[in-house]
Design a protein around this motif. Structure first.
Motif, PDB file in Angstrom:
ATOM      1  N   TYR A 112     -12.532 -10.838  20.794  1.00 15.47           N
ATOM      2  CA  TYR A 112     -13.103 -11.130  22.108  1.00 15.47           C
ATOM      3  C   TYR A 112     -13.880 -12.445  22.062  1.00 15.47           C
ATOM      4  CZ  TYR A 112     -15.215 -10.608  26.665  1.00 15.47           C
ATOM      5  OH  TYR A 112     -15.589 -10.824  27.976  1.00 15.47           O
ATOM      6  N   TYR A 115     -11.646 -15.264  22.683  1.00 13.51           N
ATOM      7  CA  TYR A 115     -11.372 -15.458  24.113  1.00 13.51           C
ATOM      8  C   TYR A 115     -12.495 -16.266  24.769  1.00 13.51           C
ATOM      9  CZ  TYR A 115     -11.493 -14.193  29.081  1.00 13.51           C
ATOM     10  OH  TYR A 115     -11.577 -14.233  30.444  1.00 13.51           O
ATOM     11  N   LEU A 134      -3.273 -15.316  30.825  1.00 16.25           N
ATOM     12  CA  LEU A 134      -4.191 -14.170  30.746  1.00 16.25           C
ATOM     13  C   LEU A 134      -4.539 -13.636  32.128  1.00 16.25           C
ATOM     14  CD1 LEU A 134      -6.694 -15.287  27.961  1.00 16.25           C
ATOM     15  CD2 LEU A 134      -4.993 -13.473  27.815  1.00 16.25           C
TER      16      LEU A 134
END
Length: 478
Positions: A112, A115, A134
């Motif tokens: 994460y 990201y 995404l």
């Protein structure tokens, strides 16, 4: 943008592949693409620097491979939620989607964080293509949930599903970011919140979102300005459905609800299903969904001969009696003795199996309906109702019931509705039409359509003059 590693990487053992991927994710997640060092990575991986280029071609290839692996893990989480929640309502599916996102962050914090680096770092290769992909996947996933909810009539027909998907994606993505970045949290307590606090946030947030795109057309900023009309079966509400202005549907407590304007007021029509358990569950769900100003229960009932009511007449409950709750009688009676304790207390009143209606509300309702009955050819009376789980089929039983309780009507839901309304301290009125006489069962003598019709006329008359009832001042629907 996809990146397929070379065969030399694919020939490595799964353990070595996982180690290379994990260390690369840590480096990129900590330092971003531009700041990440291939030398530092290969030192930790225990491999030659040339191997990285053999496996992935270049630093960009390694980054894209690691990022794609992360995306596939997210997709697996979402597929699981989508497939396992297919039979559940939209709010539950949205809650589970957010919960899965939190679970992913906690289980894969490095992925994460990667990201977040892509969001914040402009030098990431193919950044725009990655983020577009995404967002398209996330919005597409949410759109699939909304499409299914639309088919199940959980969402108003006027909602643009693509715009709703965009809003959901934006809110949910921001919530997940706030869980990991304190400056996004804004001091609201989302950042690294406990599982319990996070679940409360998820539930409350989904509830607010759903009342905006699903639910009812009621003015949610003034949640007490609508009237809830309930009945056991659809046929008892059909007369209202055809007269609703701007109708919209929702799923409330696993049941279809219909909202709109009737006689200038916002209403929700809810079919609870027959019996006390169905009624208590459905009514509780409706109240928790949005608390009404008034609950009106309607439909048909059996009338007792001694009450003076005839088939087609209308009665208003002054008291609801659950005849099955109490102590086993010691004197040989077929009916229970009173309970030695209360089921609940509201304000200064303790309740057992008797639920008395507000006297002023009943009196005002009777006053409104008496003239309505004269015009439409039916009598209107008030009196106690009894709630039964076993429908009376003999004259002897009917006589026993009347001698013991002195009721004017028998039905299967009223005491559960009154019980629930009084727990929540919501005004409650019950208006029913007589479809048959209590006693020997003779369906040829029943007149359900007439009972539905006259009960509906009575309820509509109350709706038109609801502001005259016991001080009610409901705002007219806009």
């Amino acid at each position: 943008m996809k990146m397929k590693p070379g065969k030399t990487f694919e020939n490595l053992s799964p353990e070595k592949q996982e180690r290379i991927t994990r260390i690369a994710a840590e480096e990129f997640g900590d330092k971003g693409f531009d700041g990440a060092s291939v030398n530092a990575m290969v030192d930790r991986m225990g491999i030659a620097k040339g191997s990285i280029f053999q496996y992935f071609g270049h630093k960009k290839g390694l980054f894209l491979f690691v990022f794609n692996q992360s995306v596939e893990k997210v997709k697996d989480y979402l597929r699981t939620v989508r497939d396992q929640s297919i039979d559940e309502d939209l709010p539950t599916r949205l809650e589970k989607t957010l919960a899965a996102g939190i679970d992913f962050i906690r289980s894969h914090p490095l992925l994460y964080r990667l990201y977040i680096k892509v969001l914040s770092e402009s030098k990431v290769p193919f950044r725009e293509e990655i983020l577009l992909s995404l967002r398209q996947h996330s919005i597409g996933y949410l759109k699939s949930l909304l499409d299914q909810a639309y088919l199940k009539k959980e969402i108003r027909k006027t909602i643009d599903l693509e715009k709703a998907s965009f809003i959901l994606d934006a809110v949910m993505d921001r919530f997940l970011q706030a869980h990991t970045m304190i400056h996004i949290d804004g001091g609201l307590g989302i950042y690294r919140a406990s599982s319990e606090a996070t679940n409360i946030w998820i539930k409350d947030m989904v509830g607010m979102i759903y009342q905006g795109i699903g639910g009812t057309d009621a003015d949610n900023s003034e949640p007490y300005h609508y009237i809830l009309i309930i009945a056991a079966v659809d046929a008892e509400l059909d007369g209202f459905r055809t007269k609703l202005e701007n109708p919209s549907s929702a799923i409330v407590g696993k049941r279809n609800a219909l909202s709109g304007r009737l006689s200038g007021h916002q209403v929700m029509l809810l079919t609870t299903g027959p019996g006390m358990i169905n009624t208590a569950q459905a009514l509780t769900a409706a109240i928790e969904f949005q608390k009404p100003a008034l609950i009106v229960q309607t439909g048909c009932a059996g009338a007792f001969h001694e009450s003076g009511l005839q088939i087609g007449d209308v009665a208003i409950a002054t008291r609801e009696i659950d005849i099955h709750t109490g102590l086993e009688p010691v004197n040989g009676s077929v009916f229970p003795d009173p309970l030695p304790f209360s089921l609940f207390q509201n304000r200064d009143t303790e309740y057992t199996n008797y639920f008395s209606m507000d006297e002023n509300l009943v009196a005002d309702t009777l006053q409104v309906l008496q003239s309505v009955g004269v015009v439409n050819g039916f009598n209107v009376k008030k009196g106690p109702f009894i709630t039964v789980s076993t429908v009376t089929t003999t004259d002897q039983r009917a006589n026993d019931l009347f001698q013991h309780f002195k009721p004017c009507m028998e039905q299967m839901e009223g005491s559960a509705a009154a019980h629930t309304a009084m727990i929540y301290d919501i005004p409650f009125i019950e208006i029913r039409g007589a479809s048959n006489m209590v006693g020997k069962r003779d369906k040829n003598s029943w007149n359900l359509p007439l009972a539905f019709q006259n009960a509906g006329i009575a309820v509509e008359a109350i709706m038109a003059r609801v502001n005259e009832l016991n001080g009610f001042r409901l705002k007219a629907a806009k």
